[in-house]
Design a protein around this motif. Structure first.
Motif, short mmCIF file in Angstrom:
data_model
loop_
_atom_site.label_atom_id
_atom_site.label_comp_id
_atom_site.label_asym_id
_atom_site.label_seq_id
_atom_site.Cartn_x
_atom_site.Cartn_y
_atom_site.Cartn_z
N LYS A 1 86.56 -52.00 4.90
CA LYS A 1 86.35 -50.57 4.67
C LYS A 1 86.07 -50.26 3.21
O LYS A 1 85.17 -49.48 2.90
CB LYS A 1 87.56 -49.78 5.18
CG LYS A 1 87.47 -49.58 6.69
CD LYS A 1 88.68 -48.98 7.31
CE LYS A 1 88.57 -49.11 8.83
NZ LYS A 1 89.84 -49.12 9.50
N SER A 2 86.81 -50.89 2.29
CA SER A 2 86.57 -50.59 0.88
C SER A 2 85.24 -51.18 0.41
O SER A 2 84.53 -50.55 -0.37
CB SER A 2 87.73 -51.04 -0.01
OG SER A 2 88.29 -52.22 0.47
N VAL A 3 84.88 -52.37 0.92
CA VAL A 3 83.58 -52.96 0.52
C VAL A 3 82.44 -52.08 1.02
O VAL A 3 81.49 -51.80 0.29
CB VAL A 3 83.45 -54.41 1.06
CG1 VAL A 3 82.02 -54.93 0.91
CG2 VAL A 3 84.41 -55.34 0.32
N ASN A 4 82.56 -51.59 2.27
CA ASN A 4 81.52 -50.71 2.82
C ASN A 4 81.41 -49.42 1.99
O ASN A 4 80.30 -48.98 1.67
CB ASN A 4 81.85 -50.33 4.27
CG ASN A 4 81.59 -51.50 5.22
OD1 ASN A 4 81.10 -52.54 4.80
ND2 ASN A 4 81.92 -51.33 6.48
N TRP B 1 76.78 -57.12 -0.38
CA TRP B 1 77.52 -56.52 0.76
C TRP B 1 77.46 -57.45 1.98
O TRP B 1 78.48 -57.75 2.60
CB TRP B 1 76.93 -55.14 1.10
CG TRP B 1 77.46 -54.61 2.39
CD1 TRP B 1 78.66 -54.00 2.60
CD2 TRP B 1 76.81 -54.69 3.67
NE1 TRP B 1 78.80 -53.68 3.94
CE2 TRP B 1 77.70 -54.09 4.61
CE3 TRP B 1 75.59 -55.19 4.12
CZ2 TRP B 1 77.37 -54.00 5.96
CZ3 TRP B 1 75.27 -55.10 5.46
CH2 TRP B 1 76.16 -54.51 6.37
N LEU B 2 76.25 -57.93 2.26
CA LEU B 2 76.07 -58.80 3.44
C LEU B 2 76.85 -60.12 3.27
O LEU B 2 77.50 -60.58 4.20
CB LEU B 2 74.58 -59.07 3.66
CG LEU B 2 74.23 -59.84 4.93
CD1 LEU B 2 74.58 -59.00 6.16
CD2 LEU B 2 72.74 -60.19 4.97
N SER B 3 76.78 -60.69 2.07
CA SER B 3 77.49 -61.96 1.81
C SER B 3 78.99 -61.79 2.02
O SER B 3 79.64 -62.63 2.66
CB SER B 3 77.25 -62.45 0.38
OG SER B 3 75.88 -62.54 0.15
N GLY C 1 83.76 -62.71 4.96
CA GLY C 1 84.98 -62.08 5.49
C GLY C 1 85.14 -62.30 6.98
O GLY C 1 86.25 -62.32 7.50
N SER C 2 84.03 -62.47 7.69
CA SER C 2 84.08 -62.71 9.13
C SER C 2 84.51 -64.13 9.45
O SER C 2 85.09 -64.40 10.49
CB SER C 2 82.71 -62.44 9.77
OG SER C 2 82.30 -61.13 9.48
#
Ligand SMILES: [Zn+2]
Length: 258
Positions: free
Chosen positions: A5-8, A39-41, A46-47
């Motif tokens: 959430k914070s990264v988004n 963001w994508l990285s 994170g996944s």
């Protein structure tokens, strides 16, 4: 630690700020691309790294305990050849473990599934079919995979569990929703053995023994002869270090019943 959430939020704010700045100076497209790339990285990493707790908070260890306990966990069984041998070794050494089982194998080997419980170990949910594309499933398909195994455990063993080990260690927003919907407790690990790779027994064992200490959760798989050899030596090592393997709910001091 970084959270989705914070990264988004930071990515959106940055993109909006750049768009605003564009009214004053020309912002090159590469700057937008760089923000999107970072963001994508982070989202992809994170996944894949369940320890990041990026999408979902999981239990990975309990370093606060006073007892000299660790938890050995086995994923991907039960396996007709390997699981009985693992159970024998655990019994011989008075060790308890947690088996995160795949539903379709529990269906195939109900006796083994029951034996795990009867011998004082813990059963956990590790999806119904462990599909390769699990990380790309929509929420309803993830729920179906997890619910099916949850019901199977109840049906086969007459006991229930809310423990879930993420398949491939993958988490994402759909898995987060499914886990919350079914009120599961995600269990990660902090000592990864890499026992499913081609590394020899010695290397796999050293990966564990070089870092394991009380409160740790060790990830193994009851799917290969190699893991049997690793387990035999690991239990000797733990004994020498005065460490004992207990089930994850005992280590984490949590209620594993749904
Ligand atoms: Zn697995």
């Amino acid at each position: 630690m970084l959270k989705r959430k914070s990264v988004n939020t930071v990515a959106i704010v940055l993109l909006l700020a750049l768009a605003g700045l564009n009214f004053v100076i020309t912002v090159p497209y590469s700057t937008y691309a760089a923000v999107l790339f970072i963001w994508l990285s982070l989202t992809v990493l994170g996944s894949f790294f369940v320890q990041w707790n990026y999408h979902l908070k999981s239990y990975h260890s309990n370093k606060a305990i006073n007892e000299n306990w660790v938890s050995i966990t086995f994923d991907d069984g039960p396996n007709r050849e390997i699981t009985p041998k693992i159970l024998e070794i655990l019994k011989k050494n008075g060790a308890k473990a947690t088996f995160f089982c795949v539903g379709k194998y529990m269906e195939k080997y109900p006796d083994l599934t029951n034996r795990i419980i009867e011998e004082g170990h813990t059963l956990g949910n590790h999806t119904y079919s462990h599909p390769e594309a699990f990380g790309f499933f929509g929420t309803s398909k993830v729920v179906e995979e997890l619910r099916k195994t949850k019901s199977l455990i109840k049906e086969l063993t007459d006991s229930d569990t809310n423990l879930y080990r993420p398949a491939f260690g993958v988490t994402n927003p759909n898995i987060e929703k499914a886990v919350k919907q079914l009120e599961l407790k995600p269990i990660g690990w902090n000592v990864r053995s890499l026992d499913t790779t081609s590394r020899p027994v010695k290397t796999v064992l050293r990966r564990i023994t070089s870092k394991v200490s009380k409160g740790d959760i060790i990830l193994l798989h009851d799917t290969s002869e190699k893991t049997i050899k690793v387990l035999e030596r690991l239990l000797v090592f733990l004994q020498e270090k005065n460490l004992r393997s207990v089930t994850v709910e005992q280590l984490l001091d949590i209620d594993s019943h749904a």
